[in-house]
Design a protein around this motif. Structure first.
Motif, short mmCIF file in Angstrom:
data_model
loop_
_atom_site.label_atom_id
_atom_site.label_comp_id
_atom_site.label_asym_id
_atom_site.label_seq_id
_atom_site.Cartn_x
_atom_site.Cartn_y
_atom_site.Cartn_z
N ALA A 279 0.83 -1.21 0.00
CA ALA A 279 0.00 0.00 0.00
C ALA A 279 0.87 1.26 0.00
N GLY A 280 2.17 1.08 0.01
CA GLY A 280 3.07 2.23 -0.05
C GLY A 280 3.39 2.83 1.30
N GLY A 281 3.00 2.16 2.37
CA GLY A 281 3.27 2.67 3.71
C GLY A 281 1.99 2.84 4.50
N LEU A 282 2.13 3.33 5.70
CA LEU A 282 0.97 3.49 6.58
C LEU A 282 0.61 4.97 6.64
N GLU A 283 -0.63 5.26 6.31
CA GLU A 283 -1.04 6.66 6.28
C GLU A 283 -1.61 7.06 7.63
N VAL A 284 -0.99 8.01 8.26
CA VAL A 284 -1.47 8.52 9.54
C VAL A 284 -1.65 10.02 9.41
N GLY A 285 -2.86 10.46 9.62
CA GLY A 285 -3.14 11.89 9.59
C GLY A 285 -2.69 12.55 8.29
N GLY A 286 -2.92 11.88 7.16
CA GLY A 286 -2.62 12.49 5.88
C GLY A 286 -1.16 12.40 5.46
N LYS A 287 -0.35 11.72 6.28
CA LYS A 287 1.05 11.61 5.93
C LYS A 287 1.41 10.12 5.87
N THR A 288 2.22 9.72 4.91
CA THR A 288 2.54 8.30 4.77
C THR A 288 3.88 7.99 5.42
N TYR A 289 3.87 6.95 6.24
CA TYR A 289 5.09 6.56 6.94
C TYR A 289 5.51 5.18 6.49
N ASN A 290 6.83 4.95 6.48
CA ASN A 290 7.32 3.58 6.30
C ASN A 290 7.15 2.82 7.59
N VAL A 291 6.95 1.53 7.47
CA VAL A 291 6.84 0.72 8.68
C VAL A 291 8.01 -0.26 8.70
N GLU A 292 8.64 -0.37 9.89
CA GLU A 292 9.74 -1.31 10.02
C GLU A 292 9.42 -2.27 11.15
N LEU A 293 9.57 -3.56 10.88
CA LEU A 293 9.37 -4.54 11.96
C LEU A 293 10.72 -4.86 12.59
N VAL A 294 10.77 -4.82 13.91
CA VAL A 294 11.98 -5.25 14.61
C VAL A 294 11.66 -6.61 15.22
N ILE A 295 12.05 -7.67 14.53
CA ILE A 295 11.71 -9.02 15.03
C ILE A 295 12.87 -9.54 15.85
N GLU A 296 12.60 -9.86 17.12
CA GLU A 296 13.67 -10.37 18.00
C GLU A 296 13.27 -11.71 18.58
N ASP A 297 14.26 -12.56 18.76
CA ASP A 297 14.04 -13.91 19.28
C ASP A 297 14.16 -13.89 20.80
#
Lengths: 389, 445
Positions: A61-79
């Motif tokens: 979807a090109g990122g997460l839109e919050v309040g009219g602005k699009t943000y990249n999302v990064e997952l920090v996966i830890e074991d």
């Protein structure tokens, strides 16, 4: 002395350039604290796959839109290695180092309880998709969960059996050394005795984790005159219990709980488990709409039907996503944003998830329906009926 | 063919000689010099760490010497290396090298007063560096506290498995006893709890009486150790290993069935008193006391029992008393470590003290080295840091660490630094070319 001069020069350069740090990156970080190695790697794998699928959606979807602005999302996966101390280390690291906005996980209660303490102390919202221990969210405004609690599931099973079969005498077989079965067994016993009076649980038999021979307990259950028995056990024990019960000539129903929901149950148990009932978060076979979409996609990507952990993690991530969107604005000040996400999570109502509709309470526990599943004659988990609070 | 082999070996020798030459000046740096260097490095990190990290392209100070960053984003390797070089290696090397003359003089001066004065100065410097290092991030602080606790555990297990030569598997059980006893102590006396009701003493007293709670935990597990120590009079080797394993399961089952302590659900609401200074003081205390113990007559009789029990008995060593004391002493420290662990985590459950914990402890002891205090410290710190640094590798971490263990067992069957005495006086003394110079320096001062 030459090296010292170079060093001094470098230091001066550092001081001069120190003021111009990089601008705040426009990325939302979400931490996943999962048991990828250790006792229950399948649980960690399910969480990781579900999270990666969710991320793929966001990226598509090109990122997460919050309040009219699009943000990249990064997952920090830890074991977290399925260890309590590692889960707290991972949480501390994700909160203070990676500066994640919100944490999803850990899955099992033995890690979620201490990790929740860390998240609560650092005022970071944390949602455990799978932990059923009341202590995880108790008195912790920053900690939520994505599933119903044992005190809800116990009565669901008791009511279902009473209505469906009209039985009045119950037996319970559970693992006394494991947190989850023990809690559920107690809740079921209390609910059953409330329905049918004191002494209606005619046998209350226990064993210890990693036992493989249940013939003594099963014999005394068979002799107690119970009309069915309840075994809130994990999939590896379910197979042994059901098969041994049938070998001993038991032909009455055996009822289970959401821990039966793994794909492994039927694989290990085979035909012995066909026709049995258990309560759980969602039913894979005969699912419709978004649930079916998720299951089909997961199966296509990873080659097996996701169990409840995957589905709950998926739902939890969507909950988190909705909370971030509801928040309306990401200020870049992590403390403000975390507060905002927490408040948004606490006020989510009628969230439409693949494991049912959820409404959060201020305590951090969702109000959601349970599903009674019947294992069909083809070994699939069929939706039988749903039970709502 | 033969020539080329000669050549290559000569080349290797040349390199090692050159390395040795570069290293040579550093052999004259006393411990005090190294500690000062580390102190300067961590102070530097506090002052300029963040801007420097930004300068070399990192978003934050690399938290565990850059391991995690490099494993997750290999692109940042040059920046991380530069950071490590500028913040840690260069300052430590420079201060140690350039200050060697001064620190040698200082170390000599310190040794003129009693040994403990010098020891306290060194430990104080060490604490100051650790404190500043941990100050950068709470993650470092937590890792450091758990590592210090692991040192106590490894040392205490080494008393039984290394010095006494018995293969005991009961250590997680001792730790559990200590953890639950200390937790119950603090919760009953100082915390408002659902099960135990209101506190018996004013909570303000708590932090001061916390050592009592830990000692109580230690004593309880020392009492529990009797269950293993008495059978050890008659059994050795594999049989004792099985008895001690049984003890571990007994403790675990006991706690699982004790509803008042939370059963399998675990026990929580311990107060947050195990902060870095507390854990550090207990850790240093345990090193000091355990080192004194193993170099005492009683400690030597542990070795005698290990090497040949019958002969030891004939040579007037009271083997029964030795075993009793050995087991109980080890269990006491395991209990203290358990109490600290419970108050760092602020939650304990019996599942944490199972076979997995045992495997971890044994790995630390055998990795570091049997019969050696330094070995235990190296083992605990090495294993903990490695396991933390390799976390991003997930499954591969559990291939690399066991592989390392196998290699250690192949090439150093008793561990990295085994059978070595921990001589504090030797460690703290100045490192000059010859002893006379030291004497001279002391005389002219």
């Amino acid at each position: 002395m030459k090296s010292f001069k170079i060093f001094a020069l470098l230091m001066i350069a550092v001081f001069l350039l120190g003021a111009c740090g990089p601008a705040a990156p426009e990325t939302i970080k979400i931490g996943i604290n999962a048991p990828i190695t250790g006792d229950i790697p399948k649980v960690g794998e399910g969480s990781k796959y579900a999270a990666e699928m969710w991320l793929a959606d966001i990226e598509a979807a090109g990122g997460l839109e919050v309040g009219g602005k699009t943000y990249n999302v990064e997952l920090v996966i830890e074991d977290n290695e399925s260890k309590a101390e590692s889960a707290t280390k991972v949480n501390t690291k994700m909160i203070t180092q990676d500066e994640v906005l919100v944490i999803v996980g850990p899955q099992s209660s033995k890690q979620a309880v201490p990790a929740g303490e860390v998240a609560n102390n650092y005022s970071t919202p944390m949602v455990s998709p799978w932990s059923t221990n009341p202590n995880t969210t108790l008195d912790r405004p920053w900690v939520f969960r994505g599933c119903f609690l044992d005190p809800f599931q116990g009565p669901v099973v008791a009511n279902f059996v009473s209505d469906e079969f009209g039985f009045t005498k119950a037996a319970v077989l559970y693992d006394v050394a494991s947190d989850y079965p023990k809690g559920l067994a107690e809740n079921f016993k209390a609910a059953w005795e409330e329905l049918h009076g004191e002494g209606s649980v005619v046998a209350y038999e226990s064993f210890t984790t990693k036992d493989t021979d249940f013939s003594a307990q099963l014999t005394s259950i068979a002799n107690s005159g119970a009309e069915f028995f309840f075994a809130p056990q994990y999939y590896n024990e379910v197979a042994l219990i059901v098969q041994q019960a049938h070998e001993l000539g038991w032909d009455a129903p055996i009822v289970g709980s959401d821990s039966w929901g793994s794909a492994e149950t039927v694989e290990l148990c085979g035909e012995d488990c066909y026709g049995l009932f258990f309560s759980t978060h969602y039913a894979a076979a005969g699912a419709t709409g978004a649930t079916k979409e998720f299951i089909d996609r997961y199966e296509a990507e990873h080659g097996y039907v996701p169990d409840d952990v995957g589905a709950l993690t998926w739902d939890t991530l969507h909950l988190v996503q909705q909370a971030i969107v509801d928040c309306g604005e990401i200020t870049g000040d992590i403390a403000v944003d975390r507060q905002c996400v927490r408040d948004a999570l606490a006020s989510i109502t009628d969230f439409n998830g693949i494991t049912g509709d959820m409404t959060f309470t201020e305590e951090g526990d969702p109000i959601k329906c349970a599903v009674i599943v019947r294992i069909s004659d083809a070994g699939e988990y069929e939706f039988y009926k749903s039970a709502c609070p | 063919m033969a020539e080329s082999t000669n050549n290559s070996s000569a080349g290797r020798k040349g390199l090692s000689v050159r390395l040795g030459k570069a290293w040579e000046p550093f052999t004259k740096v006393p411990l005090l010099g190294w500690l000062l260097g580390i102190l300067v490095a961590v102070a530097l990190e506090q002052l300029v760490g963040t801007p420097l990290a930004h300068l070399v392209g990192l978003s934050k100070i690399p938290v565990l010497f850059g391991f995690v960053i490099v494993l997750k984003q290999p692109v940042l390797l040059p920046g991380t290396l530069l950071y490590i070089l500028l913040i840690y290696l260069l300052p430590v090397g420079l201060v140690a090298r350039l200050g060697a003359a001064l620190t040698n003089k200082l170390a000599a001066r310190l040794l003129q007063s009693p040994l403990w004065v010098s020891a306290i100065v060194h430990v104080g410097l060490l604490y100051a560096s650790l404190h500043m290092w941990a100050d950068i991030s709470d993650y470092r602080d937590l890792v450091l506290r758990l590592t210090l606790i692991a040192i106590i555990l490894t040392l205490s297990l080494n008393i039984v498995n290394g010095y006494m030569g018995e293969f005991s598997c009961s250590h997680p059980g001792f730790m559990a006893l200590g953890a639950y006893a200390a937790s119950a102590f603090t919760v009953i006396f100082f915390v408002e709890d659902k099960v135990f009701g209101s506190p018996l003493l004013p909570p303000a007293l708590g932090p001061f009486l916390f050592p009592l709670a830990l000692i109580f935990g230690g004593v309880i597990s020392a009492l529990g150790a009797l269950l293993v120590a008495i059978p050890s009079f008659r059994t050795r080797g594999d049989y004792l290993a099985i008895i001690s394993l049984a003890f571990l399961f007994i403790v675990k089952s006991l706690i699982e069935n004790l509803e008042i302590l939370g059963g399998p659900r675990g026990f929580m609401s311990q107060p947050d008193w195990a902060n870095l200074p507390t854990v550090f003081i207990w850790c240093m205390g345990s090193i000091w006391i355990i080192n004194n113990f193993v170099s005492s007559t009683l400690g030597k009789s542990l070795n005698a029992v290990r090497d040949e029990e019958t002969a030891a008995n004939a040579m007037t060593v009271n083997t029964r008393r030795t075993k009793m004391v050995g087991f109980q002493f080890a269990a006491f420290w395991a209990g203290v470590a358990g109490g600290l662990f419970a108050h760092v985590m602020r939650y304990v459950n019996p599942g944490s003290f199972g076979i997995q914990k045992l495997a971890e402890m044994l790995a630390m002891v055998y990795f570091g080295g049997l019969n050696s205090v330094v070995g235990s410290i190296v083992g605990a710190v090495g294993f903990n840091l490695l396991s933390e640094a390799l976390r991003p590798l997930e499954l591969f971490k559990w291939i690399i660490i066991p592989l390392l263990l196998i290699l250690v067992m192949l090439y150093r069957p008793t561990g990295l630094i085994a059978f070595r005495e921990f001589d504090i006086a030797n460690l703290l003394k100045p490192k000059r070319k010859s002893e006379e110079e030291v004497e001279h320096a002391i005389a002219t001062d």
